[in-house]
Every structure is written in structure tokens, then in C-alpha cells.
Scaffold this motif. Structure first.
Motif, PDB file in Angstrom:
ATOM      1  N   PHE A  83       1.738  -1.048  10.023  1.00 46.85           N
ATOM      2  CA  PHE A  83       1.735  -2.073   8.981  1.00 46.85           C
ATOM      3  C   PHE A  83       2.684  -1.669   7.847  1.00 46.85           C
ATOM      4  O   PHE A  83       3.554  -2.438   7.434  1.00 46.85           O
ATOM      5  N   SER A  84       2.535  -0.456   7.360  1.00 44.05           N
ATOM      6  CA  SER A  84       3.331  -0.049   6.196  1.00 44.05           C
ATOM      7  C   SER A  84       4.793   0.191   6.548  1.00 44.05           C
ATOM      8  O   SER A  84       5.677  -0.126   5.758  1.00 44.05           O
ATOM      9  N   TYR A  87      -4.205   1.074  -1.803  1.00 46.10           N
ATOM     10  CA  TYR A  87      -5.140   0.045  -2.253  1.00 46.10           C
ATOM     11  C   TYR A  87      -6.469   0.760  -2.490  1.00 46.10           C
ATOM     12  O   TYR A  87      -6.861   1.613  -1.703  1.00 46.10           O
ATOM     13  N   TYR A 115     -17.454   4.555  12.794  1.00 48.31           N
ATOM     14  CA  TYR A 115     -16.016   4.647  13.035  1.00 48.31           C
ATOM     15  C   TYR A 115     -15.540   5.970  12.445  1.00 48.31           C
ATOM     16  O   TYR A 115     -15.752   6.227  11.265  1.00 48.31           O
ATOM     17  N   THR A 153      -5.615  -7.948   4.766  1.00 51.45           N
ATOM     18  CA  THR A 153      -4.284  -7.361   4.593  1.00 51.45           C
ATOM     19  C   THR A 153      -3.590  -7.893   3.348  1.00 51.45           C
ATOM     20  O   THR A 153      -2.679  -7.257   2.843  1.00 51.45           O
ATOM     21  N   ASN A 201      -8.838   0.912   7.657  1.00 52.21           N
ATOM     22  CA  ASN A 201      -7.457   1.348   7.938  1.00 52.21           C
ATOM     23  C   ASN A 201      -6.514   0.975   6.797  1.00 52.21           C
ATOM     24  O   ASN A 201      -5.767   1.798   6.292  1.00 52.21           O
ATOM     25  N   ILE A 202      -6.566  -0.292   6.389  1.00 43.98           N
ATOM     26  CA  ILE A 202      -5.612  -0.766   5.377  1.00 43.98           C
ATOM     27  C   ILE A 202      -5.868  -0.088   4.033  1.00 43.98           C
ATOM     28  O   ILE A 202      -4.952   0.136   3.257  1.00 43.98           O
ATOM     29  N   THR A 233      -6.985   3.046   3.607  1.00 44.93           N
ATOM     30  CA  THR A 233      -6.870   4.517   3.526  1.00 44.93           C
ATOM     31  C   THR A 233      -5.653   4.843   2.686  1.00 44.93           C
ATOM     32  O   THR A 233      -4.663   4.112   2.679  1.00 44.93           O
ATOM     33  N   VAL A 248     -13.254  -2.131  10.621  1.00 45.38           N
ATOM     34  CA  VAL A 248     -12.286  -1.073  10.928  1.00 45.38           C
ATOM     35  C   VAL A 248     -10.938  -1.382  10.268  1.00 45.38           C
ATOM     36  O   VAL A 248     -10.313  -0.505   9.660  1.00 45.38           O
ATOM     37  N   LEU A 249     -10.521  -2.629  10.333  1.00 42.19           N
ATOM     38  CA  LEU A 249      -9.239  -2.986   9.716  1.00 42.19           C
ATOM     39  C   LEU A 249      -9.271  -2.689   8.212  1.00 42.19           C
ATOM     40  O   LEU A 249      -8.333  -2.135   7.642  1.00 42.19           O
ATOM     41  N   TYR A 306     -17.104  -5.696  13.690  1.00 43.89           N
ATOM     42  CA  TYR A 306     -16.575  -4.367  14.006  1.00 43.89           C
ATOM     43  C   TYR A 306     -15.064  -4.285  13.764  1.00 43.89           C
ATOM     44  O   TYR A 306     -14.615  -3.440  12.970  1.00 43.89           O
ATOM     45  N   PRO A 307     -14.243  -5.165  14.382  1.00 44.33           N
ATOM     46  CA  PRO A 307     -12.806  -5.057  14.092  1.00 44.33           C
ATOM     47  C   PRO A 307     -12.471  -5.268  12.618  1.00 44.33           C
ATOM     48  O   PRO A 307     -11.572  -4.599  12.089  1.00 44.33           O
ATOM     49  N   MET A 323      -2.330  -9.935  14.359  1.00 40.60           N
ATOM     50  CA  MET A 323      -2.266 -10.700  13.107  1.00 40.60           C
ATOM     51  C   MET A 323      -1.847  -9.792  11.956  1.00 40.60           C
ATOM     52  O   MET A 323      -1.089 -10.199  11.065  1.00 40.60           O
ATOM     53  N   ARG A 371       0.803  -1.214   0.000  1.00 39.69           N
ATOM     54  CA  ARG A 371       0.000   0.000   0.000  1.00 39.69           C
ATOM     55  C   ARG A 371       0.840   1.270   0.000  1.00 39.69           C
ATOM     56  O   ARG A 371       0.427   2.297  -0.522  1.00 39.69           O
ATOM     57  N   HIS A 372       2.083   1.214   0.541  1.00 38.94           N
ATOM     58  CA  HIS A 372       2.891   2.444   0.552  1.00 38.94           C
ATOM     59  C   HIS A 372       3.354   2.851  -0.851  1.00 38.94           C
ATOM     60  O   HIS A 372       3.786   3.967  -1.057  1.00 38.94           O
ATOM     61  N   TRP A 420      -9.889  -7.531  19.192  1.00 39.12           N
ATOM     62  CA  TRP A 420      -9.132  -6.308  18.894  1.00 39.12           C
ATOM     63  C   TRP A 420      -7.631  -6.595  18.981  1.00 39.12           C
ATOM     64  O   TRP A 420      -6.843  -6.188  18.135  1.00 39.12           O
ATOM     65  N   GLU A 426      -2.449   1.212  10.423  1.00 38.14           N
ATOM     66  CA  GLU A 426      -2.000   1.221   9.028  1.00 38.14           C
ATOM     67  C   GLU A 426      -0.600   1.796   8.895  1.00 38.14           C
ATOM     68  O   GLU A 426       0.158   1.407   8.005  1.00 38.14           O
ATOM     69  N   TYR A 427      -0.248   2.704   9.778  1.00 37.54           N
ATOM     70  CA  TYR A 427       1.101   3.265   9.719  1.00 37.54           C
ATOM     71  C   TYR A 427       2.120   2.208  10.150  1.00 37.54           C
ATOM     72  O   TYR A 427       3.181   2.068   9.564  1.00 37.54           O
ATOM     73  N   VAL A 433      -8.416 -11.636   8.828  1.00 40.68           N
ATOM     74  CA  VAL A 433      -7.437 -10.547   8.890  1.00 40.68           C
ATOM     75  C   VAL A 433      -6.450 -10.683   7.732  1.00 40.68           C
ATOM     76  O   VAL A 433      -6.123  -9.723   7.045  1.00 40.68           O
ATOM     77  N   PRO A 471      -3.878  11.543   5.399  1.00 39.95           N
ATOM     78  CA  PRO A 471      -4.521  11.159   6.667  1.00 39.95           C
ATOM     79  C   PRO A 471      -5.954  11.688   6.681  1.00 39.95           C
ATOM     80  O   PRO A 471      -6.235  12.736   6.091  1.00 39.95           O
ATOM     81  N   ILE A 476      -9.257  10.485  13.685  1.00 38.68           N
ATOM     82  CA  ILE A 476      -9.349   9.504  14.775  1.00 38.68           C
ATOM     83  C   ILE A 476      -9.325  10.226  16.119  1.00 38.68           C
ATOM     84  O   ILE A 476     -10.086   9.921  17.030  1.00 38.68           O
ATOM     85  N   LEU A 487      -5.401  -1.344  16.143  1.00 38.65           N
ATOM     86  CA  LEU A 487      -6.479  -1.360  15.159  1.00 38.65           C
ATOM     87  C   LEU A 487      -7.363  -0.138  15.417  1.00 38.65           C
ATOM     88  O   LEU A 487      -7.778   0.108  16.547  1.00 38.65           O
TER      89      LEU A 487
END
Ligand code: B12
Ligand code: SF4
Lengths: 439, 324
Positions: B228-229, A88, A121, A279, A304-305, A307, A300-301, A296-297, B289, A83-84, B283, B225-226, A275, A312, A339, B220
Motif C-alpha cells: 500500500f505505502s 496513522y 491475529y 484506508t 495493518n494500515i 502499524t 486485520v486490514l 476478520y479481514p 480494494m 502513512r509513510h 480476503w 501495508e508495505y 475497505v 515492524p 507475522i 492482507l
């Protein structure tokens, strides 16, 4: 994979006739590679070159869109392995599976839960994308009845899961007009499944954990006229799924291997697999049961992945009103990182106490990040207090700062000499208690 | 249609680090833990070697923590007032390592003394057979006093001492060198910062196989995400041959995940959050993971149920899949 200017040049007439408005074919090719002109500007390209150029500009991973009345969910069109490198794009669609073996009332109640599930969220309402209906009974009528129940409650896109082509056909007929996904085709039944999908305009997933079989099947199905294909690498474990998803993504992005240029689908049966799917490159995720504490998790994941690492998520700086504040209400200050803002705003709102929330422009960074970067210092905070005319809104000039930046209080007293500076708790969770006791 | 697997050729690899020392090696551990050594991205067995599986540490405190989620306090209640018993319990649950964080003050509110810190660490070592990671409370001067005392009292044990940060690493590195320990170096989610700190530390002469790096992570929903990357980028840099990123990575998803409202609060939260206890564990597992997939070698957790799920995932990920 996009072609380079030189590769495009080889497909042009190379006569330098200038009719495209460029002095040479090479100059035109360079502009084409940079996507700054349209191929149609050259009147002399051959049909063959045209089709080659069109194929090369097609995305390496086909975009698949499932549609129902009012909803759609997309997967594919990704361009990177990490993703960097860019970002994505299309968040994997999250579905929950229902079986036609379940009793009617159960199907009703679960469908209701899935359909109405919504969790907030950072100001976004996250929901489940759709429902997968499994023909576990292998009975056609039961399957159609289940689809009817589901459709009477939820309008979200549907994935039809089953091996019985009669039942699948019945389902597709009932859902006519929608773009559903049929799961799925394997080496034994691909032909009849492909015919059905062609007839009803639906997408088809193919099931195999061998890359070569997958590539063969996608080609065969495509030759039957079905373009919307999804790959189920049906892995036996986390290691195999990582291997297959990584290879499929690499083959598509690095080598433009078209027969593998499709999004994948996963049917995780445990959290860690789900997960990994989020990812690691999966396009559609079908959960085998509904549970709030699982959705929920995962939602959210996914957020996050997916974005954009370059942007930001921010809120607009300003003075926000929470629970209808008045002249006597307290003033709290925070940053404009989404956030951060929502963690604080939600707590203040939950406390039931009216307050002014001053959101300083910290370039979208969290409290400590901004502080460490010099974007949330006494000067900046004082500037926001002034530019948003906070003093005119309140009777008591008292400003609560985040506990994490307690060190700022001295400097702030200098910058805002007529204000009293209070250090709040470190974590937003403790704000309601703090507000009741201290403010 | 024949498909030729796409395999990257990586010139670099991650260093191998051994934590803990057995009696024969000058310590008291029954077993040591070896991490690192990867010659490819996480778990891509088709491309290189994952020489050592990632491991899980359980985080404990030297006394009952005041700000932990009530769920954790309840879970560990029988041992929470005794770090040695707590460590023993964690080992019994299957932890590969213990991660002990020292507190600023004792139960009575008096400042933690170097003597007491050393006593606690020795007691933990005595009750357990697995290697130990010790972090100071997180305030430079106090960290230095406490960690030096701990390092001297446990010479030869090959503990991991932490946390070295750019403003505070010299004392900890020096004492690790003098007493045969390892260190962990933490920087704020930035490849260049991580490299810089690793350079500073190795310039002091600490052997490179005694350094772990902690790229920092967010939970999470709170910045994962920061993490992770930055981990993906650090691991790519290591494999591409950048020596100062070739250290095994340690991350603290337990600490981060259990700090969030999702884990801490059971009442007055949206119904869409679901069952509190399950959500809190989910969470932690989701955070951990995600980091496992991006290159973590040591994962520090708080809840044994999360550890169970993560260890299962690790053993699945370590199976080499038959190719094509
Ligand atoms: C994600 C992150 C980043 C991301 C940025 C994300 C963003 N948009 O802000 C990136 C990777 C870009 C980053 C960069 C940096 N970071 Co940074 N980062 C983090 C990280 C992991 C999480 C931050 C976060 O999002 N927290 C979640 C939000 C919600 O927390 P929060 O804003 O603090 O809000 C909470 C409370 O403060 C409170 N609160 C908020 N407002 C208010 C208001 C009131 C009135 C009250 C009472 C309470 C309250 O409520 C919230 C919830 O409890 C932390 C470490 C960690 N695990 O916490 C480091 C951290 C903040 N970063 C740090 C640093 C040093 C940096 C850099 C300077 C490093 C560098 N030189 O490159 C840069 C600076 C940025 C730049 N120059 O561009 C340090 C700060 C250390 C310090 N104490 O000074 C930290 C703590 C890491 C560390 N341990 O070293 N970072
Ligand atoms: S119009 Fe076509 S052939 Fe003529 S110069 Fe441009 S690209 Fe070349």
C-alpha cells in the motif's frame, strides 16, 4: 498546525528581557516551536497571544473518545495524509448496527455475538469496539428497551442513531455517565441535538455531504458548547466518499481549518466501502450487519494500515516451547517478524506435536526479506542455535529450516557440523503434515 | 463558511499504455485495453484526470495448478484442464484481460517445452478476444526460453510479457522489442529499486509506453501495508515528475490472497474466521480494494466473484462527484 519559530516570535513581547532563561525572545520562540520549553517560562506574554498559541498547538483533527464502563474507543488526532510520512495513530472504531425494529431475542443473540467476537491475529486479540443502536421504529420505548437489552449483555461504547430527539434523550438518560455518540444532527435538528449532547456530555455527529454545510454546522454546534463532533459526509458512492474524506483531511492538516478538524464516520453497506473507509481517513465505521467472515479481514486490514511503518511488529528472539517439548522433540527455525512467527507457531501448535521453535534475530523481517537482506543466513542461524543453547535441550540434533530458504542447507551443514539440516515445506500451512510424516 | 477546495498541482502524470493489438494493428484482438494517463492521485477527479479506469485481469494456468485453494479448483473445475477454455470462461465472466502463468512442468512431470508454451498461448489467443499477459514459471533460465518462444509465436500481439526482475530482464525485454510486445517489471516493494529496474529496461531501448511496473504486494495480513505505502509513494513520485516512476502499476492480489491459510483452509480454523468461501473471497477483495485505493492500474484476480465486486467499485470510483 504548529506555528514556526518566527510566527511564535511575533506573538512574544520582543523585549529580550532574558527572564525565560534565553538571551532573546527569538531564541525562546525557536525552543517553543521545537516543543523543548513551556510557554509559562515567559512571564510577559499577553492573554491574547496565549490563546492564539494554545489554539495553534491543538491537534488539527480533534481527538474524540467514546467511553463506557471499562471501554473506550478513540478517533482523530491524525497528523498526516499518507502513512509513510509518519504513521496513522488512532485505528477507526468498528461498530456493528442493531435496529430497535428487530425482535428482542434477535437483539440479544446478535449483541452476544458482537460483544464476544474475538479473533487472534499475530498474537493480538482483535475485537469489535462497540454497538450502534438505531431508532428505526422512531418509538421511544422500543428504543430504550433495545438499549437496555444491549447494555445487559455488552458494556462496549454505544452510538445512538435516530432522528426522534425524545427517544435520543431517553437513551442518553439511560446511558448517563458514559460518553456516547449521537448520530446525528442535520441543518433541521442540530439545535435540539446539540442541547441534548451538551446536557449529557456526549459527542454529536453531523450529517451532510456539502463541505460548507458541514463547516457551518460544526461551528454552530460548537457555539452551543459541544466540542466533541464527528462528521458524517454521508456519501452516495465510493467516489464521493473519497472526495469528501480527502478534502476534510487535507483542510484540517494542510490549512488547519478548524470547522473541518474532526474525525469522520462511515456506514458502509458493502465490503469495498468498508475497505475504503479504513484506508482513507475514516474515524468510526458502523457495519450494517454482523458476519465473522467480514469482521476478520476488516479488523486485520485496520491493524495493518495503522502499524507504524518505522517499526515492524516483532517477537523477541529465543527458543520457544510449543506443546511442551521434550528431549526428543524436533527443532524448527524461523525469524522474529511477528507475522512469520505466528504463522509458524500457530501451525505447530495446531498439529498437537511438541516442538522447539527457534526464533532467530532477523531484525523483524520475514524469511525471504531477511534472507535477501543478509539477516537470516547460515551464520546468523548457527549463532542463534549456539546462543540459545539449543544443543543442550535435545537428543537429536536435527534442525528444520523454512522451505523458502532451502539454499541455506549446505552452508548450514558447514556452520553446524554436528547437526542434521532438514528442509521443511515452503508454507507453514503444510507443517503439520510434514511433521507427522517426516519428523 | 466558504471552503476553498485544496487541489495539488502535479507537474507529472502517468504514461498511457495500450495492451493488445487488433487486426488492423497487427494482432488478433477484438479490443485493446488502455491503462494509465492519470494526472492526479487515485480517483481524485476534483484535482486532475483519471483518463482510463483501472482494469481487472483473471489469472489462469496452462494446466491444473497443484497448490491452489480447493475452492478455486472447484470453481473452475469444468475448464481447469484446458487453458483456452479457462480463458474463454474468464472472458465471459467479464475480465478485461487474461493473465496466463506458464508452469515448470507439464501434467506428466516433464519439463515444459518452449513449443508447448507457444502452442498454449496461441490456443488461448484463439479462444478469446481480449488482450493477454503471460508470465513465465519464475525461474530465470526457463522463463527466458519459454517467454522468447511465446513472444516469437505471437509477434505483433502486444502481449504483456513477464516477469522482468533485476537479475533477469534482458532476454525478455529484447524479445518484447523484437516482437512488438510489452513487459512488466517487478521489484521488491521499494521505490528506488523500481526506478533502477525501469531505468535499466528503458536504457535497452524499449519504448516507455510499453512498460508496466509491479511494485510487488503482500496479502492482507501478510505485508499488505508495505505494498500500500510503496504504491502511494511511487504514484506521488510519478505525479511530482519523476519520469522513471511514471508507469501504470500492475499488482497480483489474487495470487497473494489465495496463498494464505485464510483462503486455503476450511477446517480446523477458528470459528471467528467465519464461512470459508465468503472469507476467501473477502480476503481477495480486501487485498485488491486496498491496492486500488493506492494506485493500481491493473489488478490480477483469481475469483470471478471478487472481480465483480472490484469492477463495481471501479465504476463507482470513476463517477466524477459534483463538487461541494
Ligand atoms: C513485506 C515484504 C517486505 C517488507 C519487509 C517486511 C518485514 N518486516 O519483513 C519490506 C518492504 C521492508 C521489504 C524489504 C525488502 N525485501 Co521484501 N518482501 C516482502 C513481501 C511482500 C512479503 C513478505 C512477508 O511478509 N511474507 C509473509 C511471511 C509470513 O512469510 P515468511 O516469513 O516467508 O513465512 C512463511 C514461510 O516462509 C513459512 N515459514 C516461516 N518460517 C518457517 C519455518 C519453518 C521450519 C518452515 C517449515 C516454514 C516456515 O511460513 C510462513 C507462512 O507460510 C515479499 C514478497 C511476497 N509477496 O511474499 C517480499 C520479498 C520477500 N522481499 C524481497 C526482497 C529482495 C527485499 C529487499 C532485499 C529489497 C531491497 N533491496 O530493498 C528488502 C530487504 C530488507 C532490507 N534491506 O531492509 C524478495 C526476496 C527475493 C528472494 N527470493 O530473494 C521478495 C520475495 C519479493 C520478490 N519477489 O522479489 N520486503
Ligand atoms: S521572558 Fe519573554 S519577553 Fe523576556 S526574553 Fe524571554 S520570551 Fe522575551
Amino acid at each position: 498546525m504548529a506555528l514556526s519559530g518566527i510566527q511564535i516570535y511575533k506573538l512574544l513581547p520582543q523585549t529580550n528581557c532574558k527572564e525565560c532563561g534565553f538571551p532573546t525572545c527569538l531564541a525562546f520562540a525557536m525552543k517553543l516551536a521545537a516543543k523543548q520549553v513551556e510557554l509559562s517560562a515567559c512571564p510577559y506574554v499577553t492573554e491574547e497571544s496565549k490563546s492564539q498559541l494554545a489554539a495553534s498547538s491543538a491537534p488539527p483533527i480533534r481527538l474524540i473518545t467514546l467511553k463506557s464502563n471499562g471501554y473506550e474507543v478513540k478517533a482523530g488526532n491524525e497528523v498526516v495524509l499518507f502513512r509513510h510520512e509518519k504513521t496513522y495513530y488512532n485505528k477507526p472504531g468498528i461498530f456493528v448496527k442493531i435496529s430497535d425494529n428487530q425482535p428482542g431475542e434477535e437483539i440479544q443473540s446478535i449483541t452476544k455475538k458482537i460483544d464476544s467476537y474475538e479473533v487472534n491475529y499475530v498474537g493480538m486479540n482483535l475485537t469489535v469496539d462497540g454497538i450502534a443502536i438505531e431508532n428505526a421504529s422512531e418509538n421511544e420505548e422500543k428504543f430504550i428497551d433495545t438499549i437496555k437489552i444491549v447494555r445487559s449483555i455488552s458494556k462496549r461504547p454505544i452510538i445512538l442513531v435516530g432522528k426522534n430527539s425524545k427517544a435520543i434523550e431517553g437513551g442518553l438518560e439511560y446511558l448517563k455517565g458514559e460518553t456516547t455518540l449521537v448520530h446525528g444532527a442535520d441543518p433541521t435538528n442540530w439545535e435540539v441535538m446539540a442541547d441534548l449532547c451538551k446536557k449529557y456530555g456526549s459527542a454529536l455527529s453531523i450529517i451532510s455531504n456539502k463541505l460548507e454545510t458541514i463547516a457551518d454546522l460544526t461551528e454552530k454546534i460548537k457555539s452551543k458548547g459541544v466540542e466533541d463532533i464527528v462528521i458524517d459526509p454521508s456519501p452516495a458512492n465510493l467516489s464521493l466518499s473519497l472526495f469528501l474524506n480527502t478534502q476534510i483531511r487535507r483542510q484540517a492538516i494542510k490549512k488547519n481549518i478548524k470547522p473541518l478538524g474532526y474525525p469522520t464516520i462511515a456506514f458502509p453497506t458493502k465490503l469495498t466501502s468498508a475497505v475504503q473507509a479504513i484506508t482513507k481517513y475514516t474515524g468510526f465505521i458502523v457495519l450494517d450487519s454482523f458476519a465473522e467472515e467480514l469482521l476478520y479481514p476488516l479488523l486485520v486490514l485496520r491493524q495493518n494500515i495503522y502499524t507504524d511503518p518505522q517499526k515492524p511488529i516483532q517477537v523477541t528472539p529465543g527458543l520457544y516451547e510449543i506443546n511442551n517439548p521434550e528431549f526428543e522433540s524436533p527443532v524448527l527455525v524461523t525469524t522474529n517478524f511477528s507475522i512469520t512467527y505466528f504463522s509458524v507457531a500457530n501451525e505447530v501448535e495446531g498439529s498437537g506435536m511438541p516442538a522447539w521453535l527457534l526464533v532467530a534475530d532477523a531484525e523483524g523481517m520475514s524469511v525471504l526479506t531477511a534472507w535477501a537482506a543478509g539477516k537470516f543466513d547460515a551464520e546468523r542461524i548457527a549463532k542463534s542455535v549456539k546462543s540459545f543453547n539449543v544443543a543442550e535441550k535435545v537428543s537429536k540434533k536435527r534442525l528444520v529450516i523454512p522451505g523458502a530458504v532451502a539454499v541455506l542447507s549446505g552452508e548450514l551443514e558447514n556452520e553446524l557440523s554436528d547437526w542434521e539440516i532438514r528442509v521443511g515445506p515452503r508454507e507453514a500451512v503444510d507443517l503439520p503434515k510434514f511433521m507427522k510424516l517426516v519428523l | 463558511m466558504p471552503i476553498e477546495l485544496i487541489k495539488e498541482k502535479w507537474p507529472g502524470s502517468v504514461r498511457t499504455v495500450i495492451i493488445g493489438a487488433t487486426e488492423a494493428e497487427g494482432g488478433t484482438r477484438k479490443k485493446t485495453v488502455t491503462v494509465g494517463g492519470e494526472t492526479t492521485l487515485p480517483f481524485l477527479h476534483f484535482e486532475g484526470e483519471i483518463k482510463n479506469p483501472p482494469v481487472v485481469a483473471i489469472e489462469i494456468r496452462d494446466r491444473k495448478p497443484e497448490d491452489w485453494s480447493p475452492l478455486l479448483i472447484e470453481y473452475w473445475k469444468d475448464v481447469i484442464n484446458d487453458p483456452a477454455e479457462w480463458a474463454k470462461a474468464a472472458e465471459n465472466y467479464g475480465a478485461d484481460l487474461i493473465q496466463l502463468t506458464l508452469s515448470l512442468t507439464d501434467e506428466a512431470g516433464n519439463p515444459m517445452t518452449p513449443e508447448k508454451a507457444a502452442e498454449t498461448v496461441k490456443a488461448v489467443l484463439k479462444k478469446t478476444t481480449i488482450p493477454l499477459i503471460v508470465f513465465g514459471p519464475g525461474q530465470a533460465e526457463i522463463d527466458n526460453q519459454l517467454i522468447v518462444a511465446v513472444a516469437e509465436a505471437t509477434k505483433g500481439e502486444r502481449l504483456v510479457l513477464g516477469i522482468c526482475e533485476d537479475k533477469n530482464y534482458r532476454t525478455i525485454v529484447a524479445t518484447a522489442m523484437a516482437n512488438d510486445h510489452l513487459i512488466t517489471a517487478r521489484t521488491a516493494m521499494d521505490v528506488n529499486l523500481a526506478k533502477q529496474l525501469n531505468i535499466l529496461i528503458s536504457d535497452m531501448g524499449l519504448p516507455l509506453d510499453r512498460i508496466l511496473m509491479d511494485p510487488t504486494t503482500g496479502a492482507l495480513g501478510y505485508g499488505i501495508e508495505y505494498g500500500f505505502s510503496v504504491m502511494e509513494r511511487l504514484r506521488l513520485a510519478a505525479l511530482q515528475g519523476d519520469s522513471m516512476t511514471q508507469f501504470p502499476m500492475i499488482v497480483t492480489p489474487g495470487f497473494e490472497a489465495w496463498k494464505t491459510k485464510e483462503s486455503k483452509v476450511g477446517e480446523g480454523v477458528p470459528a471467528a474466521w467465519g464461512d470459508w468461501n465468503k472469507r476467501a473471497i473477502n480476503w481477495e477483495v480486501t487485498t485488491a480494494m486496498t491496492l486500488l485505493e493506492s494506485g493500481a492500474d491493473i489488478i490480477v484476480l483469481r475469483h470471478p466473484e471478487s472481480m465483480k465486486q472490484i469492477k463495481e467499485a471501479i465504476s463507482e470510483l470513476m463517477m466524477a462527484p459534483e463538487m461541494i
